[in-house]
Design an enzyme around this catalytic site. Structure first.
Site: not given
Ligand code: PDD
Length: 296
Positions: A38, A148, A180, A204
């Site tokens: 932006y 998140k 991760e 996360l």
């Molecule tokens: N993603 N780390 C990241 C960066 C994520 O985006 C996710 C999940 C996880 C795993 O978290 P959980 O088990 O609570 O789904 C870890 C979701 C599935 C998505 O953004 O599509």
């Protein structure tokens, strides 16, 4: 005075409407992933200020995230000029935003998507040479991966790298340390020890991860929440990803290195079975309790 009869307007991909009525799809990637860029441009006495350098930076930002804006800067400059005039805006800002567009949710770049380009005018009065009081804060942009957040642009770009490399997931490595996946948590198995990076600044707290850690202990595994290096990952007996959409997915190859035997390892298989069992159990518990509350 003139600002009183002005009307704030919004231009979205060629259509103009009052700003208060402007609508964007909830599946716009700007809304879902913060997948956009932006500019804010000042308007003085009915004229946009330093429009060209702003639009040049917008082009660089678009290039930086590989969004190909369907309009030239010359065209956007004209849109800005017309919108300021039609709005009768004297003092305020023009906001310009370009997102990757509207598509079903998925981190990697969608195919055949038209970027959403939005320009709107806002009346605002600013004080000249205003006094400002400040505080210091730690520069932790963005060391809060435990949130998140929908600010997923780095994850989107990482996932796209994986797609381009013909693989399924990108794993973030900080220094030498595994954190991760772009859309998942990651763990390795060494002997009968499960090792996964601790949640926090760069990780996360995955719901699937937490369930798996509890199931791993039940299975008699030792669980270590500590970071490991990429080299340790290459040398692991097993490695897997965990997420809501994948459940447990075993890693066969990491940066071209075969992991373990190149097949799904026994602990990963056990964990996957335990997860399935746990999942089916909680689904049937839920069905039982909702049918009993219906019949009550
Ligand atoms: N993603 N780390 C990241 C960066 C994520 O985006 C996710 C999940 C996880 C795993 O978290 P959980 O088990 O609570 O789904 C870890 C979701 C599935 C998505 O953004 O599509």
């Amino acid at each position: 005075m003139l600002n009183r009869i002005m009307e704030e307007l919004c231009w979205i991909n060629g259509s103009v409407c009052p700003l208060s009525q402007a609508r964007i799809s909830v599946e716009d990637r700007g809304f879902v992933f913060a997948d956009g860029v932006y500019e804010v441009i000042r308007v003085y006495q009915g004229r946009g200020f330093a429009v060209k350098p702003h639009l040049q930076r917008l082009v660089r930002s678009c290039e930086g995230v590989e969004i190909s804006c369907p309009y030239s800067n010359q065209f956007i400059e004209k849109v800005i000029g017309d919108l300021v005039m039609q709005s009768r805006l004297q003092e305020g800002i023009v906001y310009v935003q370009v997102t990757r567009g509207v598509a079903p949710r998925g981190h990697a770049f969608p195919k055949d998507v038209t970027p959403t380009v939005m320009v709107y005018t806002r009346s605002m009065l600013f004080t000249r040479l205003a006094s400002q009081r400040v505080i210091s804060v730690t520069d932790d942009r963005w060391d809060r991966c435990w949130i998140k957040s929908i600010a997923l642009l780095p994850n989107v770009l990482a996932k796209q790298k994986a797609v381009r490399a013909g693989v399924d997931e990108a794993v973030f490595v900080d220094g030498d340390h595994v954190q991760e996946g772009a859309t998942s948590n990651v763990a390795i198995v060494r002997g009968q020890t499960l090792i996964t990076p601790p949640v926090g600044e760069k990780v996360l707290p995955g719901v699937t991860r937490q369930i798996l850690l509890e199931l791993a202990e039940e299975q008699g595994m030792d669980v270590l929440e500590q970071t490991f290096t990429v080299q340790e990952a290459y040398a692991a007996d097993e490695a897997f990803l965990a997420s809501t959409t994948r459940e447990v997915a075993w890693i066969s190859e990491w940066d071209g290195h075969q992991i373990g035997s190149g097949r799904c390892g026994k602990w990963t298989q056990r964990l996957s079975q335990a997860f399935e069992h746990y999942r089916d159990q909680s689904v049937s518990d839920f069905n039982d309790s909702s049918s009993s509350s219906r019949s009550a």
